[in-house]
Design a protein around this motif. Structure first.
Motif, mmCIF file in Angstrom:
data_model
loop_
_atom_site.group_PDB
_atom_site.id
_atom_site.type_symbol
_atom_site.label_atom_id
_atom_site.label_comp_id
_atom_site.label_asym_id
_atom_site.label_seq_id
_atom_site.Cartn_x
_atom_site.Cartn_y
_atom_site.Cartn_z
ATOM 1 N N MET A 148 45.211 44.798 31.602
ATOM 2 C CA MET A 148 45.309 45.794 32.349
ATOM 3 C C MET A 148 44.727 45.787 34.075
ATOM 4 S SD MET A 148 44.514 49.666 30.992
ATOM 5 C CE MET A 148 45.478 50.138 29.302
ATOM 6 N N ARG A 149 45.219 46.079 34.647
ATOM 7 C CA ARG A 149 44.246 45.829 36.591
ATOM 8 C C ARG A 149 43.424 46.687 36.323
ATOM 9 N NH1 ARG A 149 49.823 46.657 37.975
ATOM 10 N NH2 ARG A 149 49.256 48.504 38.969
ATOM 11 N N VAL A 150 42.461 45.846 36.899
ATOM 12 C CA VAL A 150 41.509 46.458 37.689
ATOM 13 C C VAL A 150 40.666 45.897 38.092
ATOM 14 C CG1 VAL A 150 40.809 46.605 34.882
ATOM 15 C CG2 VAL A 150 39.260 44.747 35.644
ATOM 16 N N GLN A 151 39.524 47.230 38.739
ATOM 17 C CA GLN A 151 39.482 46.349 39.902
ATOM 18 C C GLN A 151 37.748 46.261 39.539
ATOM 19 O OE1 GLN A 151 39.194 50.272 42.364
ATOM 20 N NE2 GLN A 151 41.811 49.743 42.415
ATOM 21 N N SER A 152 37.022 45.433 41.032
ATOM 22 C CA SER A 152 35.136 45.180 40.112
ATOM 23 C C SER A 152 34.895 46.468 40.548
ATOM 24 C CB SER A 152 34.676 43.975 42.037
ATOM 25 O OG SER A 152 35.286 45.113 43.017
ATOM 26 N N GLY A 153 33.811 46.548 40.131
ATOM 27 C CA GLY A 153 33.465 48.171 39.973
ATOM 28 C C GLY A 153 33.005 48.939 38.631
ATOM 29 N N ALA A 154 31.195 49.395 38.363
ATOM 30 C CA ALA A 154 31.536 49.497 37.221
ATOM 31 C C ALA A 154 30.262 50.809 36.858
ATOM 32 C CB ALA A 154 31.201 48.926 35.347
ATOM 33 N N ILE A 155 30.121 52.202 35.942
ATOM 34 C CA ILE A 155 29.139 53.236 36.662
ATOM 35 C C ILE A 155 29.306 53.043 35.062
ATOM 36 C CG2 ILE A 155 30.520 54.765 38.258
ATOM 37 C CD1 ILE A 155 31.980 56.591 36.330
ATOM 38 N N THR A 156 27.789 53.691 35.257
ATOM 39 C CA THR A 156 27.298 54.028 33.297
ATOM 40 C C THR A 156 26.837 55.016 32.970
ATOM 41 O OG1 THR A 156 25.068 53.962 34.492
ATOM 42 C CG2 THR A 156 25.955 51.662 33.287
ATOM 43 N N PRO A 208 33.548 61.399 50.971
ATOM 44 C CA PRO A 208 33.430 62.977 50.523
ATOM 45 C C PRO A 208 34.946 62.976 50.357
ATOM 46 C CG PRO A 208 32.103 63.203 52.201
ATOM 47 C CD PRO A 208 32.327 61.984 52.537
ATOM 48 N N ASN A 209 36.196 62.489 50.955
ATOM 49 C CA ASN A 209 37.322 62.606 51.009
ATOM 50 C C ASN A 209 38.045 60.805 50.285
ATOM 51 O OD1 ASN A 209 37.610 64.212 53.190
ATOM 52 N ND2 ASN A 209 37.554 62.592 54.659
ATOM 53 N N ALA A 210 37.231 60.355 49.614
ATOM 54 C CA ALA A 210 37.963 59.544 49.033
ATOM 55 C C ALA A 210 37.916 59.784 46.750
ATOM 56 C CB ALA A 210 37.547 58.170 49.252
ATOM 57 N N ARG A 211 38.448 59.219 46.536
ATOM 58 C CA ARG A 211 38.159 59.271 44.954
ATOM 59 C C ARG A 211 38.057 57.489 44.182
ATOM 60 N NH1 ARG A 211 41.333 64.729 42.037
ATOM 61 N NH2 ARG A 211 40.789 65.814 43.556
ATOM 62 N N ASN A 212 36.725 57.608 43.235
ATOM 63 C CA ASN A 212 37.259 56.388 42.724
ATOM 64 C C ASN A 212 37.150 55.994 41.564
ATOM 65 O OD1 ASN A 212 36.689 55.386 45.000
ATOM 66 N ND2 ASN A 212 33.853 55.545 44.397
ATOM 67 N N TYR A 213 38.462 56.003 41.056
ATOM 68 C CA TYR A 213 39.103 56.238 39.415
ATOM 69 C C TYR A 213 38.707 54.952 38.443
ATOM 70 C CZ TYR A 213 42.271 59.439 41.570
ATOM 71 O OH TYR A 213 42.624 59.879 42.034
ATOM 72 N N TYR A 214 37.451 55.272 37.274
ATOM 73 C CA TYR A 214 37.623 55.132 36.068
ATOM 74 C C TYR A 214 37.896 54.943 34.290
ATOM 75 C CZ TYR A 214 33.716 54.659 40.029
ATOM 76 O OH TYR A 214 33.700 54.098 40.314
ATOM 77 N N LEU A 215 38.051 54.385 33.936
ATOM 78 C CA LEU A 215 38.293 54.385 32.507
ATOM 79 C C LEU A 215 37.338 54.039 32.047
ATOM 80 C CD1 LEU A 215 41.886 52.456 32.283
ATOM 81 C CD2 LEU A 215 41.556 55.161 32.371
ATOM 82 N N ILE A 216 36.995 54.910 31.016
ATOM 83 C CA ILE A 216 35.665 54.971 30.260
ATOM 84 C C ILE A 216 35.907 53.949 28.654
ATOM 85 C CG2 ILE A 216 34.084 56.075 28.728
ATOM 86 C CD1 ILE A 216 34.578 56.733 31.858
ATOM 87 N N VAL A 217 35.255 52.900 28.481
ATOM 88 C CA VAL A 217 35.642 51.904 28.083
ATOM 89 C C VAL A 217 34.317 51.570 27.104
ATOM 90 C CG1 VAL A 217 37.460 50.947 28.911
ATOM 91 C CG2 VAL A 217 34.912 50.239 29.216
#
Length: 332
Positions: free
Chosen positions: A321-329, A243-252
């Protein structure tokens, strides 16, 4: 030369020998007498109640004969008494009465021979039914099954091996990516091994996977940040396990040469499901996320929307851009 007086004694000797011979030969009954006797017996047999009543008492035999005489007289037939007596005697002795032989192999064979016509008809019908049933079973079960087995053998020995070779050739014609070549080689190896064990389903799956790999290599698109009204350009998520972390995503979205979004199969790192979507979130670091957010906040427009390019013949996107592994739908 003998005189008549000399011959006479010889005649006297031979003459007595003829009498016993004539006496020994009893006169044979005439055929008419035999037939009448048989008819008398038959009449007695059909008059069963009369026979039972009269013949149980020997002293009344004469009365029975008298009644038989009356029966024939009424029919216009005159039967001598000796014939009537012979008939009654024959009935008592069971003459002219057929007694069937005791059951044996011979009688059974004789019965089969007598009824051979009917038995032959039944046997022919049974043979016909058996033949029809065999033909029907062969036509409906055996022949289709044999044909199916033959097609399966041809499929495993010829069709699927050629399909694997053709699919591999299609991938090779499109690929400019060593990783794609290695993936195709592995799929062909897996499919060939499956065919060696008679596993057609696995070989077909390998051919289908090669087809998808070929299509992926053919794709050309730009991976751009979404800037439509009502759709966020980026989101952050708080993972349930931290709960203390945040994951950031760009919607593409993937925009093809025709300027239309291309549906893509994306696996969500949150629940592990794979969905075909036209928009998804690409995970990035907070610095990239903040840079895009500042760009949009200046005038409401993201000037640098390109996240990467997907070139023909390549498997993956070349990221700008620098991206990380992982995605969400999903993010709402």
């Amino acid at each position: 030369m003998a005189s008549l007086s000399e011959i006479a004694p010889a005649s006297a000797i031979t003459a007595p020998q003829a009498a016993p011979q004539a006496a020994a030969e009893a006169p044979r009954p005439k055929l008419d007498d035999v037939m009448l006797s048989m008819d008398v017996v038959d009449t007695l047999r059909h008059q069963e109640s009369l026979v039972t009543r009269e013949l149980d008492e020997d002293q009344r035999e004469a009365e029975l004969i008298d009644r038989l005489r009356t029966i024939y007289h009424n029919q216009g037939i005159e039967v001598p008494d000796r014939i009537l007596e012979e008939g009654v005697k024959a009935l008592k002795e069971s003459r002219f009465l057929y007694t069937p032989p005791a059951p044996s192999l011979g009688t059974r064979l004789a019965g089969l021979w007598v009824h051979r016509g009917r038995i032959g008809t039944v046997a022919a019908a049974l043979v016909g039914l058996v033949g029809a049933a065999w033909i029907a079973h062969a036509a409906l079960v055996d022949w289709p099954r044999a044909r199916e087995h033959k097609l399966q053998r041809i499929e495993i020995s010829e069709t699927l091996p050629k399909g694997l070779e053709a699919a591999r050739a299609d991938v090779k014609a499109q690929s400019r990516d060593p990783a794609a070549d290695r993936q195709a080689d592995q799929l062909v190896a897996d499919g060939s091994a499956a065919l060696g064990h008679g596993d057609a389903a696995t070989a077909k799956q390998a051919i289908a996977d090669l087809g998808r790999l070929r299509d992926q290599l053919r794709q050309t698109y730009q991976l751009l940040i979404v800037t439509r009204p009502g759709v966020p350009s980026g989101v952050f998520r708080i993972p349930g396990r931290n709960p203390n972390a945040r994951n950031y995503y760009l919607i593409v979205e993937a925009i093809g040469p025709d300027n239309r979004p291309i549906p893509m199969a994306i696996k969500s790192e949150e629940d592990g499901s794979t969905k075909t979507v036209t928009q998804w979130g690409v995970r990035v670091g907070q610095d990239v996320y903040d840079a895009v957010r500042r760009d949009k906040m200046e005038d409401g427009i993201i000037h640098n929307r390109k996240v990467g390019d997907k070139q023909r013949g390549r498997l993956d996107v070349d990221y700008a851009m620098r991206v990380q592994s992982g995605a969400i739908t999903q993010w709402q």
